[in-house]
Design a protein around this motif. Structure first.
Motif, mmCIF file in Angstrom:
data_model
loop_
_atom_site.group_PDB
_atom_site.id
_atom_site.type_symbol
_atom_site.label_atom_id
_atom_site.label_comp_id
_atom_site.label_asym_id
_atom_site.label_seq_id
_atom_site.Cartn_x
_atom_site.Cartn_y
_atom_site.Cartn_z
ATOM 1 N N GLU A 1 13.775 2.737 11.980
ATOM 2 C CA GLU A 1 12.512 3.469 12.069
ATOM 3 C C GLU A 1 11.531 2.845 11.078
ATOM 4 O OE1 GLU A 1 13.870 7.335 11.129
ATOM 5 O OE2 GLU A 1 14.916 7.563 13.032
ATOM 6 N N LEU A 2 10.252 2.867 11.439
ATOM 7 C CA LEU A 2 9.244 2.166 10.634
ATOM 8 C C LEU A 2 8.002 3.020 10.482
ATOM 9 C CD1 LEU A 2 9.626 -1.237 12.504
ATOM 10 C CD2 LEU A 2 10.327 -0.844 10.143
ATOM 11 N N VAL A 3 7.306 2.823 9.389
ATOM 12 C CA VAL A 3 5.994 3.461 9.214
ATOM 13 C C VAL A 3 4.950 2.514 9.809
ATOM 14 C CG1 VAL A 3 4.346 4.456 7.603
ATOM 15 C CG2 VAL A 3 6.790 4.472 7.045
ATOM 16 N N PRO A 4 4.209 2.980 10.811
ATOM 17 C CA PRO A 4 3.233 2.107 11.478
ATOM 18 C C PRO A 4 1.828 2.261 10.898
ATOM 19 C CG PRO A 4 3.487 4.105 12.746
ATOM 20 C CD PRO A 4 4.327 4.277 11.485
ATOM 21 N N THR A 5 0.972 1.287 11.175
ATOM 22 C CA THR A 5 -0.447 1.444 10.845
ATOM 23 C C THR A 5 -1.231 1.960 12.046
ATOM 24 O OG1 THR A 5 -0.859 -0.845 11.495
ATOM 25 C CG2 THR A 5 -0.523 -0.416 9.142
ATOM 26 N N ASP A 6 -0.640 1.882 13.216
ATOM 27 C CA ASP A 6 -1.334 2.280 14.426
ATOM 28 C C ASP A 6 -1.477 3.805 14.460
ATOM 29 O OD1 ASP A 6 -2.108 2.973 16.960
ATOM 30 O OD2 ASP A 6 -0.858 1.479 17.962
ATOM 31 N N MET B 1 0.833 -1.212 0.000
ATOM 32 C CA MET B 1 0.000 0.000 0.000
ATOM 33 C C MET B 1 0.864 1.259 0.000
ATOM 34 S SD MET B 1 -3.012 -0.674 2.712
ATOM 35 C CE MET B 1 -4.285 -1.874 2.429
ATOM 36 N N LEU B 2 1.923 1.254 0.782
ATOM 37 C CA LEU B 2 2.780 2.442 0.887
ATOM 38 C C LEU B 2 3.420 2.790 -0.453
ATOM 39 C CD1 LEU B 2 4.573 1.764 4.303
ATOM 40 C CD2 LEU B 2 3.016 3.655 3.801
ATOM 41 N N VAL B 3 3.978 1.796 -1.132
ATOM 42 C CA VAL B 3 4.692 2.115 -2.384
ATOM 43 C C VAL B 3 3.707 2.522 -3.478
ATOM 44 C CG1 VAL B 3 6.740 0.741 -1.885
ATOM 45 C CG2 VAL B 3 4.838 -0.347 -3.075
ATOM 46 N N ARG B 4 2.549 1.881 -3.506
ATOM 47 C CA ARG B 4 1.564 2.234 -4.542
ATOM 48 C C ARG B 4 1.026 3.637 -4.302
ATOM 49 N NH1 ARG B 4 -1.703 -3.445 -5.516
ATOM 50 N NH2 ARG B 4 0.012 -4.454 -6.604
ATOM 51 N N SER C 1 -1.758 -4.897 17.204
ATOM 52 C CA SER C 1 -0.431 -4.263 17.279
ATOM 53 C C SER C 1 -0.104 -3.513 15.996
ATOM 54 C CB SER C 1 0.650 -5.317 17.507
ATOM 55 O OG SER C 1 0.348 -6.099 18.609
ATOM 56 N N GLY C 2 -0.775 -3.871 14.903
ATOM 57 C CA GLY C 2 -0.553 -3.177 13.639
ATOM 58 C C GLY C 2 0.595 -3.755 12.840
ATOM 59 N N ALA C 3 0.765 -3.197 11.647
ATOM 60 C CA ALA C 3 1.870 -3.600 10.776
ATOM 61 C C ALA C 3 2.862 -2.437 10.686
ATOM 62 C CB ALA C 3 1.348 -3.962 9.389
ATOM 63 N N PHE C 4 4.066 -2.791 10.245
ATOM 64 C CA PHE C 4 5.139 -1.796 10.161
ATOM 65 C C PHE C 4 5.948 -2.055 8.897
ATOM 66 C CE2 PHE C 4 4.143 -2.577 14.555
ATOM 67 C CZ PHE C 4 4.117 -1.318 15.134
ATOM 68 N N ALA C 5 6.505 -0.995 8.345
ATOM 69 C CA ALA C 5 7.377 -1.157 7.180
ATOM 70 C C ALA C 5 8.326 0.032 7.080
ATOM 71 C CB ALA C 5 6.542 -1.266 5.895
ATOM 72 N N THR C 6 9.509 -0.224 6.563
ATOM 73 C CA THR C 6 10.370 0.896 6.175
ATOM 74 C C THR C 6 9.820 1.439 4.860
ATOM 75 O OG1 THR C 6 11.877 -0.348 4.769
ATOM 76 C CG2 THR C 6 12.374 -0.321 7.129
ATOM 77 N N PHE C 7 10.251 2.626 4.485
ATOM 78 C CA PHE C 7 9.761 3.191 3.224
ATOM 79 C C PHE C 7 10.817 4.112 2.618
ATOM 80 C CE2 PHE C 7 7.957 6.711 0.875
ATOM 81 C CZ PHE C 7 7.300 6.011 -0.123
ATOM 82 N N LEU C 8 10.928 4.042 1.301
ATOM 83 C CA LEU C 8 11.783 4.988 0.574
ATOM 84 C C LEU C 8 11.096 5.325 -0.747
ATOM 85 C CD1 LEU C 8 14.651 6.359 0.146
ATOM 86 C CD2 LEU C 8 15.208 4.317 -1.133
ATOM 87 N N GLY C 9 10.898 6.613 -0.979
ATOM 88 C CA GLY C 9 10.304 7.053 -2.245
ATOM 89 C C GLY C 9 11.239 8.018 -2.953
ATOM 90 N N ILE D 1 1.322 6.880 14.447
ATOM 91 C CA ILE D 1 1.514 7.740 13.275
ATOM 92 C C ILE D 1 1.763 9.178 13.708
ATOM 93 C CG2 ILE D 1 0.396 8.705 11.213
ATOM 94 C CD1 ILE D 1 -1.084 5.990 10.956
ATOM 95 N N ALA D 2 1.078 9.581 14.789
ATOM 96 C CA ALA D 2 1.254 10.950 15.263
ATOM 97 C C ALA D 2 2.713 11.242 15.584
ATOM 98 C CB ALA D 2 0.386 11.164 16.494
ATOM 99 N N ARG D 3 3.430 10.190 15.975
ATOM 100 C CA ARG D 3 4.844 10.380 16.324
ATOM 101 C C ARG D 3 5.765 10.219 15.119
ATOM 102 N NH1 ARG D 3 2.726 7.761 20.902
ATOM 103 N NH2 ARG D 3 3.194 5.702 20.108
ATOM 104 N N LEU D 4 5.187 9.800 13.989
ATOM 105 C CA LEU D 4 6.007 9.507 12.816
ATOM 106 C C LEU D 4 6.745 10.739 12.316
ATOM 107 C CD1 LEU D 4 6.787 7.449 10.615
ATOM 108 C CD2 LEU D 4 4.730 8.099 9.386
ATOM 109 N N ALA D 5 6.071 11.888 12.352
ATOM 110 C CA ALA D 5 6.660 13.115 11.805
ATOM 111 C C ALA D 5 8.024 13.404 12.434
ATOM 112 C CB ALA D 5 5.716 14.280 12.020
ATOM 113 N N GLU D 6 8.155 13.036 13.732
ATOM 114 C CA GLU D 6 9.427 13.302 14.402
ATOM 115 C C GLU D 6 10.573 12.519 13.774
ATOM 116 O OE1 GLU D 6 8.758 12.205 18.454
ATOM 117 O OE2 GLU D 6 6.815 13.237 18.425
#
Lengths: 266, 279
Positions: free
Chosen positions: A169-174, A63-66, A110-118, A178-183
């Protein structure tokens, strides 16, 4: 116009089935006809590595890459907005799986997690077109290498092999996380590309090998580009490279993914 | 190098919990009146089993990275699972996942992401109940453990060595168990010797001792026996102890805690069930 010859290869962790691969790659526009170079004013490439510890992380990585290739984001705010919307879709997809056993329910909680690079590659806005600009966004340890004549111009977001660890660091679904992701998304990068430059996107195990080889004076970029664009069976050539690196213990047993993009403009 | 074998479905490892179910386990932990040691230990083991299942759970089901068993000793010596797994010594973790005796429910307050709390009902799988009866036949128990582990190692000669997690509150009533405990850690795969954790729980509010590097300062011969027979912590376990629990551990730290309260028991079980190398 950006013209981008593409080579890619993915291989599941040894001992796992091919369908258990949790890395995802995606690009836009679609090559037409299939196998031909990507062409457009903008070319988008993305890679994500679903975390082994979570369930449905392959769905999340995909989902993230698409999503990035449909609507690229350029800062932490837009990334977080996208992730919030995507996480709702992820929960909807998982909910459609029906009643789950207690352990699957707990993993979903607990949700899913993934690294991401675009990576976004644009044509030049100025004068005679010999290249253009690029920008990238990353969370975690999937890496981008910008190379010119087999020499490293930029390594992003990690720059040395010692930076790889077990807790990227990971992109979470929780939504609470996510609120903490920006940091954590201070990882933005941009630069200029020229005709003939190559961008390599790699998931962590292969990226770590590239940097180790580079640090000891090797030419991993040349190896990948020559195999990736070999006239016969480039994917098979890269797969054989992965096998030999695994056999020799030069690379960690992990899902392996690489996208190699050779650019031209005009 | 020892303790470096990869843990995978084709090369699983094994966790065997060995639990004191003697009569004195009906006493409360020191400093924790009202709840028996047996209850706390059953709760801790159930949560550990749950955690082991979750570590192996993926969307398609539970991957058999681990084989798991629970042996109890008190009025009887033998497998302590209740329900569908009753009587089983070691089972693949997927069977543990699919066969709790029941699922208890608990309402938990969780962060709603907007600064508030919401109630969430979670299901808690149960595989064993608290038991506290009779004497402490530790020697008999460890003769059984040796037989079980010996069989497992012969079937997995190159796997990550089994970890035996022994929780007890008192001295053996059927003799000196030193040779029986050593009989377990003498077993090995090609990746190293079997790892034994000795976890002593206390009815007194005494100062706990965690993963000591020397027997100096241990209070008595019984504590020294538990120290002498416990394994060294593996490098991966030392890393977890230091980084996640801020414990001072070194190359000679033994897999032994003494006078443990319930929190220390949970910590020791967590460290013991995280050998690293999980594929």
């Amino acid at each position: 116009m950006v013209r981008c010859a593409l080579s890619r290869c993915q291989s599941a962790k040894r001992g796992n089935a091919a369908e258990e691969l949790e890395d995802a790659i995606h690009f836009d526009p679609k090559p037409d006809p299939p196998g031909s170079p990507l062409e457009g004013p903008v070319v988008l490439l993305a890679i994500a590595d679903g975390a082994t510890e979570s369930s449905y992380s392959r769905d999340w990585a995909t989902m993230l890459v698409r999503d990035y290739c449909n609507h690229p984001f350029h800062n932490a705010k837009t990334l977080c907005d996208h992730v919030v919307a995507l996480s709702e879709r992820w929960r909807a997809v998982v909910a459609r799986k029906g009643p789950l056993p207690w352990y699957a329910e707990e993993k979903v909680r607990s949700g899913a997690f993934a690294t991401f690079l675009g990576l976004e590659i644009r044509e030049s806005d100025e004068g005679p077109v010999v290249g253009g600009a690029w920008n990238a966004v990353a969370v975690g340890d999937s890496c981008l290498f910008h190379t010119r004549r087999h020499r490293l111009v930029e390594s992003f977001p990690l720059v040395t092999s010692s930076q790889f660890g077990n807790n990227p660091e990971l992109v979470p679904t929780d939504p609470r996380a996510i609120a903490r992701l920006a940091e954590h998304v201070q990882k933005m990068k941009n630069g200029q590309w020229m005709n003939g430059d190559v961008f390599i996107l790699a998931s962590d195990a292969l990226a770590a090998w590239c940097l180790r080889e580079h640090e000891r004076g090797g030419e991993p970029w040349r190896v990948l580009v020559e195999l990736g664009f070999s006239p016969e069976d480039s994917e098979g050539s890269l797969t054989r490279l992965f096998e030999s690196l695994l056999d020799s213990g030069a690379i960690k047993n992990d899902d392996l993914s690489v996208v190699i993009a050779r650019l031209s403009a005009g | 190098m020892a303790y470096s074998a990869e843990i995978s479905r084709t090369s699983p490892t094994c966790f065997l919990f060995v639990i004191d179910q003697s009569g004195s386990m009906a006493d409360p932990f020191g400093g924790e009146p009202g709840v028996t040691k047996a209850r706390r230990l059953a709760d801790a083991t159930n949560r550990l089993l749950q955690e082991l299942v979750l570590r192996c759970a993926k969307e398609e089901g539970v991957r058999d990275y681990f084989h798991v068993g629970v042996i109890g000793y008190g009025a009887t010596v033998g497998p302590a699972f209740v329900g569908p797994l009753a009587g089983k010594e070691l089972v693949p973790i997927s069977q543990v996942a699919d066969n709790p005796v029941r699922l208890d429910e608990k309402v938990k307050k969780v962060d709603d992401g907007a600064g508030g709390l919401v109630d969430q009902t979670i299901r808690l799988p149960i595989w064993l109940d608290p038991v506290a009866n009779d004497g402490t036949p530790m020697c008999t128990a460890f003769r059984m453990v040796r037989t079980i582990i010996s069989g497992w190692v012969s079937q997995h000669p190159d796997g990550f060595p089994p970890v035996v997690l022994h929780v007890t509150d008192g001295e053996a009533t059927d003799g000196d168990p030193t040779s029986e405990l050593r009989g377990v850690t003498d077993l090995s795969s090609s990746d190293g010797n079997v790892i034994l954790f000795n976890i002593n729980v206390s009815s007194r509010a005494a100062k706990p001792i965690s993963f000591p590097s020397t027997s100096d300062g241990l209070p008595d011969q019984y504590a020294t026996m538990l120290f002498d027979t416990a394994s060294l912590l593996t490098p991966a376990m030392r890393t977890i102890a230091a980084k996640e629990y801020q414990l001072e551990v070194g190359d000679n730290s033994r897999a032994m805690v003494f006078n443990a309260d319930s929190g220390l028991v949970i910590m020791a079980l967590d460290i013991g069930t995280r050998p690293g190398n999980l594929r």
